[in-house]
Write an enzyme that holds these catalytic residues in place. Structure first.
Site, short mmCIF file in Angstrom:
data_model
loop_
_atom_site.label_atom_id
_atom_site.label_comp_id
_atom_site.label_asym_id
_atom_site.label_seq_id
_atom_site.Cartn_x
_atom_site.Cartn_y
_atom_site.Cartn_z
N TYR A 1 -55.18 5.43 -18.32
CA TYR A 1 -54.28 6.52 -17.94
C TYR A 1 -54.85 7.21 -16.69
O TYR A 1 -56.05 7.48 -16.61
CB TYR A 1 -54.13 7.49 -19.11
CG TYR A 1 -53.48 8.79 -18.72
CD1 TYR A 1 -52.23 8.81 -18.10
CD2 TYR A 1 -54.10 10.01 -18.96
CE1 TYR A 1 -51.62 10.00 -17.73
CE2 TYR A 1 -53.50 11.20 -18.59
CZ TYR A 1 -52.27 11.19 -17.97
OH TYR A 1 -51.69 12.38 -17.59
N ASP B 1 -59.41 4.74 -26.78
CA ASP B 1 -58.22 5.58 -26.73
C ASP B 1 -57.10 4.77 -27.39
O ASP B 1 -56.63 3.78 -26.84
CB ASP B 1 -57.89 5.93 -25.27
CG ASP B 1 -56.69 6.86 -25.15
OD1 ASP B 1 -55.83 6.83 -26.04
OD2 ASP B 1 -56.60 7.58 -24.14
N LYS C 1 -48.17 11.97 -27.89
CA LYS C 1 -47.37 10.74 -27.84
C LYS C 1 -46.88 10.37 -29.25
O LYS C 1 -46.14 11.13 -29.83
CB LYS C 1 -48.19 9.63 -27.19
CG LYS C 1 -48.90 10.06 -25.88
CD LYS C 1 -47.92 10.50 -24.83
CE LYS C 1 -48.50 10.96 -23.51
NZ LYS C 1 -49.82 11.53 -23.43
N ARG D 1 -60.67 30.30 -32.99
CA ARG D 1 -61.07 29.26 -32.04
C ARG D 1 -62.05 28.28 -32.71
O ARG D 1 -62.01 27.09 -32.48
CB ARG D 1 -61.71 29.89 -30.79
CG ARG D 1 -62.37 28.87 -29.88
CD ARG D 1 -62.73 29.35 -28.48
NE ARG D 1 -63.01 30.75 -28.32
CZ ARG D 1 -64.17 31.35 -28.65
NH1 ARG D 1 -65.16 30.65 -29.16
NH2 ARG D 1 -64.33 32.63 -28.45
O1 P1T Z 1 -51.28 14.36 -21.83
P1 P1T Z 1 -52.43 14.51 -22.76
O2 P1T Z 1 -52.04 14.90 -24.15
O3 P1T Z 1 -53.52 15.38 -22.21
O4 P1T Z 1 -53.08 13.06 -22.95
C1 P1T Z 1 -53.71 12.35 -21.94
C2 P1T Z 1 -53.62 10.88 -22.20
C3 P1T Z 1 -54.70 10.23 -22.75
N1 P1T Z 1 -54.67 8.90 -23.01
C4 P1T Z 1 -53.58 8.17 -22.76
C5 P1T Z 1 -53.59 6.70 -23.05
C6 P1T Z 1 -52.45 8.76 -22.21
O5 P1T Z 1 -51.39 7.99 -21.96
C7 P1T Z 1 -52.46 10.15 -21.91
C8 P1T Z 1 -51.30 10.85 -21.29
N2 P1T Z 1 -50.39 9.99 -20.68
C9 P1T Z 1 -49.24 10.37 -20.07
C10 P1T Z 1 -48.84 11.65 -19.94
C11 P1T Z 1 -48.43 9.27 -19.52
O6 P1T Z 1 -47.24 9.45 -19.19
O7 P1T Z 1 -48.97 8.16 -19.42
#
Ligand code: P1T
Length: 397
Positions: A103, A175, A200, A51
């Protein structure tokens, strides 16, 4: 890597040299949860418990740091876990100026989790730096941005905001998920912290959930390392290994995402779609309000195109006729996706805030994949023709 100048060379070779012992050209996958210690307080090579430290994760962190030109990276188990790590840098009473288009999960984390711990947030249109300045209070510790934003694709001048923040001794976190490190490097523009949902573009194949934070500041890295160890939202070694594999093709994928998205945006913007598509949002279009900034701040316009079809009924009709595009949450993968932010990714954003942004019941977010652009355009033309026919029959009746 001494000679790595190009992004792609870096993404293949930086921190990914052949294994010293075996010569293996692919990183080793280290699954051990615990490590033999030679005596009390004598861990071998700094590893105690997975961890806290894991060799595969450490290697991934070095690879990702290189891609954002950062000194440090901490990998997390999701983008939201990375966000939670960043928020752990702040104290009750601190104020954060955040972009007003983010988001939905980020807004949910701010409003429904962090606000319980005494942090306050002001949601501002950060495309206007004067509004950012006006929102700063003596308690402001962070300016938090997405650029381009999810899902309306507006851009903030990161360099200008970072300049303002430096004068006021405030940190800037960006971000960078929508751009990926290939298209934009916020640390080079003066930001202090960069976050990614590596679910992504970094992962790119819809098979890893992950997150990462990059910084030049050792104290920030140390606090995030403490968070990884104390909270434990760390990625599994296999996901780290998969991500190292994925980033080797990031530049190729991004080039294709951008080329396809530009072609799709131009098609949707043209009169061939009639009135069915009421609005097209894409930074690569000359009509986009921050088109000039997009060209200056990043190496490409990205792979997301957002459209407004006018109503929920039109969206329902549109998605019925999609085959190549998958109707799903997420973005940034090789396959094209269509998402309905109103009831999916942005349902947690207060309705008033959504309406102010133009995020209506008719908005569809398209994540343009790397398929042949002709196929994507043909499918969109087909689906939109049904929307147009339905709208015409409703208005005739
Ligand atoms: O889903 P996750 O890996 O926890 O990431 C969150 C996140 C953070 N920042 C941005 C700009 C994002 O688009 C996302 C996650 N977004 C989606 C799941 C979506 O469909 O927009």
């Amino acid at each position: 890597m001494k000679n790595a100048k190009g992004f792609t060379t870096k993404s293949i070779h930086h921190a990914q040299q052949a294994d010293e012992k075996t010569g293996a050209v692919v990183p080793m996958l280290s699954l051990a949860t615990t490590y033999k210690q030679d005596g009390i307080n004598e861990p071998r090579g700094g590893f105690e418990y997975s961890r806290a430290q894991n060799p595969t994760r450490q290697q991934l962190e070095a690879v990702l740091a290189g891609l954002e030109n950062a000194a440090y990276c901490n990998a997390f188990s999701s983008g939201l876990a990375a966000l939670a790590g960043v928020m752990s840098l702040f104290e009750p009473g601190d104020h954060i100026v955040a972009g007003h288009d983010l988001y939905g999960g980020t807004v949910r984390y701010f409003n429904q989790v962090m606000s319980k711990y005494g942090l306050t947030f002001s949601y501002i249109d950060t495309t206007d730096v004067a509004l950012v300045e006006a929102a700063i209070t003596p308690k402001t510790k962070l300016i938090y941005l997405e650029s381009p934003t999810n899902p309306m694709l507006s851009l903030t001048d990161i360099e200008a905001v970072a300049r303002l923040a430096k004068q006021k001794n405030i940190k800037v976190a960006v971000d960078n998920t929508f751009m990926s490190p290939y298209l934009q490097n916020p640390l080079n523009l003066g930001a202090d912290i960069v976050l990614h949902s590596s679910t992504k573009y970094l992962g790119g194949h819809s098979d890893i959930v992950g997150g990462a934070v990059m910084t030049q500041d050792k104290a920030t890295f140390d606090k995030l390392f403490f968070n990884q160890k104390a909270v434990g939202a760390v990625p599994a070694p296999f996901d780290c290994w998969l991500l190292m594999r994925s980033v080797k093709t990031l530049s190729l994928r991004m080039e294709r995402h951008c080329e396809n998205a530009m072609a799709v945006a131009e098609f949707l913007d043209a009169s061939r779609t009639g009135d069915a598509v009421e609005k097209v949002y894409y930074p690569g279009l000359a009509s986009h309000p921050q088109h000039e900034l997009a060209g200056r701040q990043a190496k490409g316009f990205g792979g997301i195109v957002t459209i407004d079809l006018g109503s929920r009924a039109s969206v329902a009709e549109f998605i019925k006729h999609l085959e190549i595009f998958t109707f799903a949450e997420s973005l940034g993968c090789v396959e094209s996706l269509a998402c309905y932010p109103w009831e999916m990714t942005h349902a947690a954003v207060p309705v008033e805030q959504r309406r102010k942004l133009g995020l209506t019941e008719g908005v569809v977010r398209l994540s343009i994949g790397i398929e042949e652009k002709e196929d994507l355009i043909a499918e969109l033309e087909h689906a939109i023709s049904f929307v147009a026919a339905k709208t015409a029959s409703v208005s005739a009746s």
